[in-house]
Design a protein around this motif. Structure first.
Motif, mmCIF file in Angstrom:
data_model
loop_
_atom_site.group_PDB
_atom_site.id
_atom_site.type_symbol
_atom_site.label_atom_id
_atom_site.label_comp_id
_atom_site.label_asym_id
_atom_site.label_seq_id
_atom_site.Cartn_x
_atom_site.Cartn_y
_atom_site.Cartn_z
ATOM 1 N N LEU A 413 0.838 -1.202 0.000
ATOM 2 C CA LEU A 413 0.000 0.000 0.000
ATOM 3 C C LEU A 413 0.871 1.250 0.000
ATOM 4 O O LEU A 413 0.583 2.228 -0.703
ATOM 5 N N ALA A 414 1.968 1.214 0.773
ATOM 6 C CA ALA A 414 2.886 2.354 0.790
ATOM 7 C C ALA A 414 3.512 2.572 -0.581
ATOM 8 O O ALA A 414 3.691 3.707 -1.024
ATOM 9 N N ALA A 415 3.833 1.472 -1.270
ATOM 10 C CA ALA A 415 4.413 1.595 -2.608
ATOM 11 C C ALA A 415 3.414 2.211 -3.576
ATOM 12 O O ALA A 415 3.779 3.026 -4.429
ATOM 13 N N LEU A 416 2.139 1.863 -3.427
ATOM 14 C CA LEU A 416 1.102 2.468 -4.263
ATOM 15 C C LEU A 416 0.978 3.960 -3.968
ATOM 16 O O LEU A 416 0.850 4.778 -4.879
ATOM 17 N N ASP A 417 1.004 4.293 -2.681
ATOM 18 C CA ASP A 417 0.898 5.705 -2.297
ATOM 19 C C ASP A 417 2.075 6.513 -2.846
ATOM 20 O O ASP A 417 1.912 7.631 -3.332
ATOM 21 N N ASP A 418 3.271 5.914 -2.793
ATOM 22 C CA ASP A 418 4.459 6.604 -3.305
ATOM 23 C C ASP A 418 4.349 6.840 -4.807
ATOM 24 O O ASP A 418 4.801 7.856 -5.324
ATOM 25 N N GLY A 419 3.701 5.880 -5.496
ATOM 26 C CA GLY A 419 3.567 6.009 -6.934
ATOM 27 C C GLY A 419 2.354 6.808 -7.344
ATOM 28 O O GLY A 419 2.154 7.083 -8.523
ATOM 29 N N GLY A 420 1.516 7.144 -6.374
ATOM 30 C CA GLY A 420 0.290 7.869 -6.681
ATOM 31 C C GLY A 420 -0.813 6.913 -7.065
ATOM 32 O O GLY A 420 -0.594 5.928 -7.771
ATOM 33 N N LEU A 421 -2.011 7.159 -6.597
ATOM 34 C CA LEU A 421 -3.157 6.319 -6.906
ATOM 35 C C LEU A 421 -3.929 6.851 -8.103
ATOM 36 O O LEU A 421 -5.086 6.522 -8.293
ATOM 37 N N GLY A 422 -3.258 7.665 -8.909
ATOM 38 C CA GLY A 422 -3.942 8.198 -10.085
ATOM 39 C C GLY A 422 -3.842 7.252 -11.246
ATOM 40 O O GLY A 422 -4.338 6.154 -11.234
ATOM 41 N N GLY A 423 -3.106 7.684 -12.289
ATOM 42 C CA GLY A 423 -3.026 6.869 -13.495
ATOM 43 C C GLY A 423 -2.352 5.544 -13.288
ATOM 44 O O GLY A 423 -2.533 4.632 -14.070
ATOM 45 N N GLY A 424 -1.541 5.438 -12.208
ATOM 46 C CA GLY A 424 -0.843 4.178 -11.996
ATOM 47 C C GLY A 424 -1.623 3.192 -11.167
ATOM 48 O O GLY A 424 -1.074 2.173 -10.760
ATOM 49 N N MET A 425 -2.889 3.447 -10.884
ATOM 50 C CA MET A 425 -3.676 2.569 -10.015
ATOM 51 C C MET A 425 -3.821 1.193 -10.621
ATOM 52 O O MET A 425 -4.096 1.046 -11.801
ATOM 53 N N ARG A 426 -3.645 0.163 -9.790
ATOM 54 C CA ARG A 426 -3.902 -1.205 -10.240
ATOM 55 C C ARG A 426 -5.382 -1.503 -10.087
ATOM 56 O O ARG A 426 -5.951 -1.271 -9.033
#
Length: 431
Positions: A413-426
């Protein structure tokens, strides 16, 4: 070209394109579940193992097996056995089943090398390349992979808390413009979801099978492991002597998977085809293993053994659910099975954006293993879900495993937050 000159040629081409493979080879997809055994064996750090659907080591009656095996090896023949099964095991099994909710006719039983051989025999006998086969989604993908190996086209059908959503099948089938040849179902404590097919749906499934003239491949490894609730009548009980029922059973979940002993219950006319097909596979199931199982049943210990398993597995399921609630709260939901081995866990909220395939790698590094959801769907759905086996792990180890799993989720979850939950959302999977 001579053998020597062939050997001297450089091997630069992919072997799959260089060799004259059968068309069916492309359908041999293998098993993420089984491959996890080798993967875990290669790890050098401590791992809590929720991945394999295996009985607890301490639940296997090893001492009694040792005693029985000594007598078997002293007195049993080591030559080939009857393809349909050793007479002593057939007699003991039919006698035992007579006292259960699913009695068996000896003219319908064939002993197999575990449940997987039963599934292979069903597909070998009934499925042609291009046949439509309905499978549950999620499902035990070793079963659906067997259908694929015989060239089947799979039609995934959804599952809810009452098992396969049978009422959805007519519309799903109509959309294909085809009639299914087979329906693969795990009616009790389904792998991986743990849910059980309701009585009305069992009855409707039988009606549809006869409407379509489709065989039901009834895979029930867990039916004798109900630890709460009421038994439901089996498909065999609801439709006795039904030629469209091919029922697959195994001792792997109730005694020991390494024995590789199971059985199928089929129409007597189909039984001869089963024997013919099995003779082209392995001639007979392991003879000493059959004698060990037969003697264990004859000694009268199977009922007591099963009673102990049911008590212990309920305790382990409850303990795992309590650990999940304590450490993950509303970050996840789980099914609540009344028997069997498995919990199906679905990520919620922000956690639903975590890919459980990626989570598997992180969790393994943290020291816990599970089966990610996409491995349990023929088309790779359920990337927001995973399967946990509660049967093989003590409550204390399960507690540690859930803590490790939560840490892995936090990292992802932290890695997702670091990458942004916008266009990079899985994208999360759907149920």
């Amino acid at each position: 070209m001579t053998v020597n000159s062939f050997a001297a040629q450089p091997r630069t081409t992919d072997v799959r394109t260089a060799l004259p493979l059968a068309d069916r080879a492309a359908g041999l997809v293998g098993s993420v579940i089984d491959s996890s055994t080798s993967l875990l064996a290669s790890q050098t750090h401590d791992i809590v193992r929720f991945a394999m659907g295996s009985p607890a080591d301490e639940a296997v009656p090893v001492e009694e097996f040792r005693d029985i095996a000594a007598k078997v090896l002293d007195h049993s023949s080591m030559t080939y056995g009857a393809t349909e099964g050793e007479p002593g095991l057939l007699e003991a099994l039919v006698g035992y089943l007579a006292g259960t909710s699913e009695p068996a006719d000896p003219d319908r039983i064939t002993i197999t090398a575990g449940g997987m051989q039963g599934l292979d025999l069903a597909c070998k006998i009934f499925i042609n390349p291009g046949d439509l086969v309905i499978v549950e989604s999620p499902t035990y993908t070793n079963g659906s992979a067997t259908a694929l190996s015989y060239g089947a086209d799979l039609l995934e059908a959804p599952v809810d808390e009452d098992g396969l959503i049978v009422e959805a099948l007519p519309e799903l089938v109509a959309a294909t413009g085809r009639i299914p040849k087979a329906i693969y179902t795990i009616p009790n404590f389904q792998n991986p979801s743990g849910v059980t097919l309701s009585l009305p749906r069992r009855q409707r499934l039988l009606e549809l099978a006869h409407e379509w003239n489709a065989v039901i491949i009834d895979d029930d490894p867990y039916g004798l492991l109900r630890f709460e609730g009421e038994d439901l009548p089996s498909l065999q009980t609801l439709s006795p002597n039904d030629p469209l029922l091919f029922s697959v059973r195994t001792f792997s979940k109730i005694l020991a998977p390494g024995l590789r002993v199971g059985w199928v219950d089929t129409d007597p006319a189909v039984r001869q085809l089963v024997i013919n097909a099995k003779q082209a596979m392995d001639t007979c199931t392991n003879v000493p293993a059959q004698h060990i199982v037969a003697e264990f049943i004859r000694r009268g210990g199977l009922d007591q053994h099963l009673a102990g398993l049911r008590t212990e597995y309920k305790h382990r399921k409850d303990a795992m659910q309590e650990s999940l609630h304590r450490h993950m709260g509303n970050r996840i939901t789980t099914t609540d099975p009344e028997g069997g081995f498995f919990l199906w866990l679905t990520l919620q909220g922000e956690d639903a954006h975590i890919s459980t395939q990626k989570l598997f790698e992180t969790a393994l590094a943290e020291g816990v293993a599970f089966i990610p959801g996409p491995a349990l769907s023929a088309s790779g759905k359920f990337d927001d879900a995973l399967r946990l086996c509660f049967a093989s792990t003590t409550p204390e180890r399960a507690e540690e495993g859930i803590i490790r799993l939560r840490r892995a989720m936090d990292r992802e979850l932290a890695a997702l937050d670091d990458g942004g939950l916008g266009g990079g959302m899985r994208g999360g999977g759907t149920r």
